[in-house]
Design a protein around this motif. Structure first.
Motif, PDB file in Angstrom:
ATOM      1  N   PRO A  41       0.838  -1.198   0.000  1.00  0.00           N
ATOM      2  CA  PRO A  41       0.000   0.000   0.000  1.00  0.00           C
ATOM      3  C   PRO A  41       0.873   1.247   0.000  1.00  0.00           C
ATOM      4  O   PRO A  41       2.027   1.199   0.446  1.00  0.00           O
ATOM      5  CB  PRO A  41      -0.785  -0.095   1.300  1.00  0.00           C
ATOM      6  N   GLY A  43       0.587   4.157   1.737  1.00  0.00           N
ATOM      7  CA  GLY A  43       0.910   4.611   3.090  1.00  0.00           C
ATOM      8  C   GLY A  43       1.449   6.025   3.095  1.00  0.00           C
ATOM      9  O   GLY A  43       1.170   6.818   2.186  1.00  0.00           O
ATOM     10  N   ASP A  44       2.262   6.380   4.110  1.00  0.00           N
ATOM     11  CA  ASP A  44       2.835   7.721   4.076  1.00  0.00           C
ATOM     12  C   ASP A  44       4.332   7.739   4.338  1.00  0.00           C
ATOM     13  O   ASP A  44       4.884   8.724   4.779  1.00  0.00           O
ATOM     14  CB  ASP A  44       2.070   8.694   4.982  1.00  0.00           C
ATOM     15  N   PHE A 197       9.558  -6.193   5.462  1.00  0.00           N
ATOM     16  CA  PHE A 197       8.624  -5.322   6.165  1.00  0.00           C
ATOM     17  C   PHE A 197       7.992  -6.098   7.305  1.00  0.00           C
ATOM     18  O   PHE A 197       7.110  -6.911   7.095  1.00  0.00           O
ATOM     19  CB  PHE A 197       7.553  -4.833   5.180  1.00  0.00           C
ATOM     20  N   PRO A 199       7.300  -4.709  11.152  1.00  0.00           N
ATOM     21  CA  PRO A 199       7.582  -3.738  12.213  1.00  0.00           C
ATOM     22  C   PRO A 199       7.900  -4.400  13.548  1.00  0.00           C
ATOM     23  O   PRO A 199       8.740  -3.904  14.295  1.00  0.00           O
ATOM     24  CB  PRO A 199       6.283  -2.939  12.304  1.00  0.00           C
ATOM     25  N   GLY A 200       7.251  -5.531  13.844  1.00  0.00           N
ATOM     26  CA  GLY A 200       7.509  -6.212  15.114  1.00  0.00           C
ATOM     27  C   GLY A 200       8.959  -6.632  15.226  1.00  0.00           C
ATOM     28  O   GLY A 200       9.665  -6.303  16.184  1.00  0.00           O
ATOM     29  N   ARG A 203      11.411  -3.725  15.280  1.00  0.00           N
ATOM     30  CA  ARG A 203      11.462  -3.100  16.598  1.00  0.00           C
ATOM     31  C   ARG A 203      12.315  -3.929  17.556  1.00  0.00           C
ATOM     32  O   ARG A 203      13.179  -3.390  18.257  1.00  0.00           O
ATOM     33  CB  ARG A 203      10.048  -2.955  17.150  1.00  0.00           C
ATOM     34  N   MET A 228      11.061   4.877  15.206  1.00  0.00           N
ATOM     35  CA  MET A 228      10.195   5.042  16.368  1.00  0.00           C
ATOM     36  C   MET A 228      10.854   4.474  17.630  1.00  0.00           C
ATOM     37  O   MET A 228      10.760   5.050  18.711  1.00  0.00           O
ATOM     38  CB  MET A 228       8.849   4.352  16.119  1.00  0.00           C
ATOM     39  N   TYR A 247       8.256  10.605  12.537  1.00  0.00           N
ATOM     40  CA  TYR A 247       8.171   9.453  13.450  1.00  0.00           C
ATOM     41  C   TYR A 247       9.216   9.515  14.556  1.00  0.00           C
ATOM     42  O   TYR A 247       9.242   8.671  15.433  1.00  0.00           O
ATOM     43  CB  TYR A 247       8.319   8.146  12.675  1.00  0.00           C
TER      44      TYR A 247
ATOM     45  N   THR B 113      -2.489   1.351   7.203  1.00  0.00           N
ATOM     46  CA  THR B 113      -1.120   0.886   7.057  1.00  0.00           C
ATOM     47  C   THR B 113      -0.193   2.083   7.231  1.00  0.00           C
ATOM     48  O   THR B 113      -0.449   3.136   6.691  1.00  0.00           O
ATOM     49  CB  THR B 113      -0.914   0.264   5.666  1.00  0.00           C
ATOM     50  N   SER B 114       0.832   1.878   8.000  1.00  0.00           N
ATOM     51  CA  SER B 114       1.856   2.892   8.284  1.00  0.00           C
ATOM     52  C   SER B 114       1.311   4.125   8.996  1.00  0.00           C
ATOM     53  O   SER B 114       1.928   5.172   8.992  1.00  0.00           O
ATOM     54  CB  SER B 114       2.656   3.279   7.037  1.00  0.00           C
ATOM     55  N   VAL B 115       0.166   3.990   9.646  1.00  0.00           N
ATOM     56  CA  VAL B 115      -0.214   4.995  10.642  1.00  0.00           C
ATOM     57  C   VAL B 115       0.525   4.612  11.915  1.00  0.00           C
ATOM     58  O   VAL B 115       0.586   3.438  12.257  1.00  0.00           O
ATOM     59  CB  VAL B 115      -1.741   4.956  10.900  1.00  0.00           C
ATOM     60  N   ALA B 116       1.123   5.571  12.592  1.00  0.00           N
ATOM     61  CA  ALA B 116       1.868   5.222  13.801  1.00  0.00           C
ATOM     62  C   ALA B 116       1.125   5.701  15.042  1.00  0.00           C
ATOM     63  O   ALA B 116       0.539   6.774  15.041  1.00  0.00           O
ATOM     64  CB  ALA B 116       3.246   5.849  13.751  1.00  0.00           C
ATOM     65  N   LEU B 117       1.136   4.866  16.062  1.00  0.00           N
ATOM     66  CA  LEU B 117       0.498   5.252  17.331  1.00  0.00           C
ATOM     67  C   LEU B 117       1.576   5.596  18.348  1.00  0.00           C
ATOM     68  O   LEU B 117       2.733   5.262  18.198  1.00  0.00           O
ATOM     69  CB  LEU B 117      -0.345   4.097  17.875  1.00  0.00           C
ATOM     70  N   TYR B 211       2.525  -3.260  21.511  1.00  0.00           N
ATOM     71  CA  TYR B 211       3.808  -3.918  21.234  1.00  0.00           C
ATOM     72  C   TYR B 211       4.493  -3.319  20.023  1.00  0.00           C
ATOM     73  O   TYR B 211       5.647  -2.913  20.096  1.00  0.00           O
ATOM     74  CB  TYR B 211       3.586  -5.422  21.044  1.00  0.00           C
ATOM     75  N   THR B 212       3.783  -3.250  18.892  1.00  0.00           N
ATOM     76  CA  THR B 212       4.497  -2.812  17.667  1.00  0.00           C
ATOM     77  C   THR B 212       4.716  -1.307  17.569  1.00  0.00           C
ATOM     78  O   THR B 212       5.810  -0.929  17.198  1.00  0.00           O
ATOM     79  CB  THR B 212       3.774  -3.341  16.411  1.00  0.00           C
ATOM     80  N   PRO B 213       3.926  -0.383  17.953  1.00  0.00           N
ATOM     81  CA  PRO B 213       2.492  -0.200  17.784  1.00  0.00           C
ATOM     82  C   PRO B 213       2.216   0.314  16.376  1.00  0.00           C
ATOM     83  O   PRO B 213       2.430   1.481  16.084  1.00  0.00           O
ATOM     84  CB  PRO B 213       2.176   0.887  18.800  1.00  0.00           C
ATOM     85  N   MET B 214       1.743  -0.564  15.568  1.00  0.00           N
ATOM     86  CA  MET B 214       1.556  -0.282  14.151  1.00  0.00           C
ATOM     87  C   MET B 214       0.617  -1.324  13.592  1.00  0.00           C
ATOM     88  O   MET B 214       0.517  -2.407  14.144  1.00  0.00           O
ATOM     89  CB  MET B 214       2.904  -0.479  13.454  1.00  0.00           C
ATOM     90  N   VAL B 216      -0.020  -3.766  10.399  1.00  0.00           N
ATOM     91  CA  VAL B 216       0.459  -4.327   9.152  1.00  0.00           C
ATOM     92  C   VAL B 216      -0.407  -5.532   8.848  1.00  0.00           C
ATOM     93  O   VAL B 216      -0.768  -6.276   9.750  1.00  0.00           O
ATOM     94  CB  VAL B 216       1.894  -4.857   9.280  1.00  0.00           C
TER      95      VAL B 216
END
Lengths: 362, 310
Positions: A41, A43-44, A197, A199-200, A203, A228, A247, B113-117, B211-214, B216
């Motif tokens: 996707p 995304g940004d 890709f 993220p978990g 991180r 992040m 970020y 997708t790819s919004v970050a918290l 945890y991620t916080p994301m 996907v």
């Protein structure tokens, strides 16, 4: 009576056919239809986001002459072939396929549509109507390495990496050489997450690196998770693909970004003018395909100046990031002083240079 | 390895194991009632995206958790109607639920997708969290992790100390006898299935929000399946489920540290290690055949309907 009915229906049918033909001929003079196939996707931030910026820039630069359509999240493989075929069938005369795994589908569809022009990113197979393009990330990596080498206090730099292929290894080595050029004491710790890709995992890998004393973190994966994590843990990060500063307001120093604006515009222009030729393009800073994201305020002015100077030297060809002398980890010389690695050497790179810790997974 | 690194590894381990604790303890209750729901992965995914969207829109953790649990329970309800009321095959329905959940969550998450918290802040308990060693190790997590400790206590009490727990287990062993005694087998199983769904949803929320916080697509990445395996290999015992979950989390975290230390083990082998180590250890600690037979619900996966089974 019945006969009459059939006749009038036939007449109507003929009329519809004529009109359809007429509209079709009008459409032929219409703008060039350009198709884009994305692997994820938009995304940004990230790989696909950058390509989409390029698409939008092309539309703006050639407004009225092109229209474009994109299809996102297309899995590599059989599904991709169907999508590319559909784009070609629906009259897109120029199609960009933006992921490595689209290589064979692109080549296959290109054979069926010889009048359509295809441009495939990051692949190595060309044909009469398929060109390839990618960019010299290592130029940006070298420059961000300078920033990292100057900003680190612990002299430990961290690198979250996806897969041990030459493209990624080249980036690690360029980053290391850049950092070493300003700080010979640095070491690079690399963690492979075996995913582009995730993220978990990114991180977790970032946290492990920071726990082990890394204070500047960069990555060759696609998410914003490393930035992040760096922000949370109070260390610096260097982004990849896009400017990731939103970020990590404090953590983000700069980023190696790829820019497709001028490339997509140029190719569309060539196709419009009928001058397009199948090529294998490998562009860098010089071609406007690689750029650094805006530098953070926490980088001292002299470092910024130093990076700018090197950037200019790379752009005008007076400096090559892989200039000798370069040693492998074990001290054997790859290339002596005064010489540079060739593109062929770069494309097959499968060793770490001195300063990178650990070994490449086999 | 210095003590601080070790501490960081342990703390990260707890966080990595927590989604598994939620999902596996939920599934344990479901299986104890005699129902096998293989849809954990799907329920976690739908819970994760529901929680994520709520968190992104409202910023309230409480609402996010509620939304995730509700979404997980709704998914479980679909499974319940199929297998309990319509007596469909549980294995097939569970698999379908996982596939459905994967698709549904991807669809719901298109724009996220790819919004970050921000993530969930750690809750430092005053005084206690300042104790050396024990302080950071026990008293500096986010609230969802503390809740998972409470859940373990609750499940232990319910199964071994309460009357409803006894009834649940009895129905899992022999629904016919339960029915003959006048208990509504279907109602109890529905409640268990809904609880399992809510817990799987909560595990998903933890993953996506804390945890991620994301978000996907497919971010649960097999954790639902690992939870299912945990329940079986831990021979349906809550404490062992918890140990297994942390073991899995620990090896997951450790593989990155091992790479960082430059120990030469192929990264691909390390990626495989959490699965291998967890199952191996659980098989070894639970290898008593007699105990396995004692703990496994005898009617697991069998359909039961009060009117048909008279």
């Amino acid at each position: 009576m019945k006969n009459m009915w059939i006749k009038s229906m036939l007449g109507l049918f003929t009329w519809v056919c004529v009109m359809a033909g007429f509209t079709f001929s009008v459409h032929a003079a219409d703008p060039l239809k350009v198709g884009f196939v994305y692997v994820s996707p938009i995304g940004d931030a990230g790989w696909t986001y950058q390509h989409d910026l390029g698409r939008l820039a092309m539309e703006k630069n050639l407004s009225g002459k092109v229209t474009s359509k994109f299809i996102e999240s297309v899995p590599e493989g059989a599904e991709a072939e169907r999508v590319i075929r559909d784009l070609a069938k629906s009259g897109h005369k120029l199609i960009f396929t933006t992921s490595f795994g689209y290589m064979n589908p692109t080549i296959k569809v290109a054979k069926v549509f010889p009048k359509t022009i295809f441009e495939h990113s990051t692949g190595y197979k060309q044909s009469r109507n398929v060109g390839t393009y990618m960019c010299r990330f290592y130029e940006g990596r070298y420059l961000t390495g300078i920033v990292a080498g100057k900003m680190t206090k612990s002299n430990k730099l961290g690198y979250v990496a996806a897969f041990p292929i030459p493209e990624v290894i080249r980036g690690i080595n360029a980053f290391c050489l850049g950092a070493k050029s300003v700080n010979p004491d640095i070491e690079i710790k690399v963690i492979w997450v075996n995913s582009w890709f995730d993220p978990g995992k990114e991180r977790e890998a970032s946290e492990a690196l920071i726990d082990q004393g890394v204070d500047v973190l960069t990555h060759h994966t696609d998410s914003t998770a490393p930035t992040m994590t760096a922000e949370e843990k109070g260390v610096y990060s260097i982004g990849y693909h896009s400017d990731m500063s939103k970020y990590g307001a404090n953590a983000h120093l700069t980023a190696t970004t790829h820019v497709w604006d001028s490339y997509y515009t140029r190719i569309a222009q060539e196709v419009l003018a009928g001058t397009w030729k199948s090529e294998a393009v490998w562009g860098g800073i010089n071609d406007g395909m690689i750029a650094l994201a805006p530098m953070s305020k926490s980088i001292p002015a002299d470092v910024v100046a130093m990076v700018k100077e090197k950037e200019k030297a790379i752009a005008d060809g007076s400096f090559h990031p892989f200039s000798g002398p370069i040693q492998k980890q074990d001290g054997t010389e790859v290339i002596p002083a005064g010489k540079q690695l060739t593109d062929k050497d770069l494309l097959g790179m499968n060793y770490y240079v001195q300063g990178v810790l650990g070994s490449i997974p086999k | 390895m210095n003590p601080e690194t070790l501490m960081n590894i342990l703390i990260a381990t707890i966080a990595a194991g927590t989604p598994l604790v939620y999902a596996a303890l939920g599934e344990l209750i479901v299986e104890k009632s005699g129902v096998l729901n293989l849809g954990v992965e799907g329920m976690m995914l739908v819970g994760a995206i529901s929680g994520f969207i709520t968190m992104a829109k409202t910023g309230s953790l409480l609402l996010a958790v509620s939304a995730g649990m509700l979404a997980g329970a709704l998914m479980a309800m679909v499974f319940g109607v199929l297998t309990l009321s319509l007596m469909a095959n549980q294995v097939a329905s569970g698999l379908a639920l996982t596939i459905f959940g994967a698709g549904l969550s991807a669809f719901m998450g298109i724009n996220y997708t790819s919004v970050a918290l921000e993530g969930v802040p750690e809750l430092h308990i005053p005084l206690l969290s300042q104790l050396p060693v024990i302080g950071p190790l026990l008293f500096s997590y986010d609230i969802l992790i503390y809740c998972s400790f409470l859940l373990l206590g609750g499940v232990l009490w319910f199964l071994y100390r309460s009357r409803p727990g006894l009834i649940l287990k009895a129905i899992g062993e022999n629904p016919k006898s339960g029915h003959a005694l006048g208990y509504s087998v279907l109602r109890i199983r529905y409640l268990a299935v809904l609880f399992g769904g809510a817990m799987a949803g909560l595990g998903g929320v933890y993953l996506a929000v804390a945890y991620t916080p994301m978000w996907v697509e497919g971010m649960v990445a097999g954790r639902g399946w690992v939870s299912l395996a945990l329940v079986v290999f831990a021979t349906w015992r809550p404490l062992r489920v918890m140990i297994g979950a942390y073991l899995f989390g620990g090896v997951t975290i450790l593989q990155f540290h091992i790479q960082g230390f430059g120990i030469e083990i192929p990264a691909q082998f390390l990626s495989m290690l959490p699965y291998l180590a967890t199952i191996l250890v659980l098989v070894i600690i639970s290898r008593d055949q007699h105990l396995i037979r004692l703990n496994s619900p005898a009617s697991l996966g069998l359909t039961f309907h009060p009117e048909k089974n008279q």
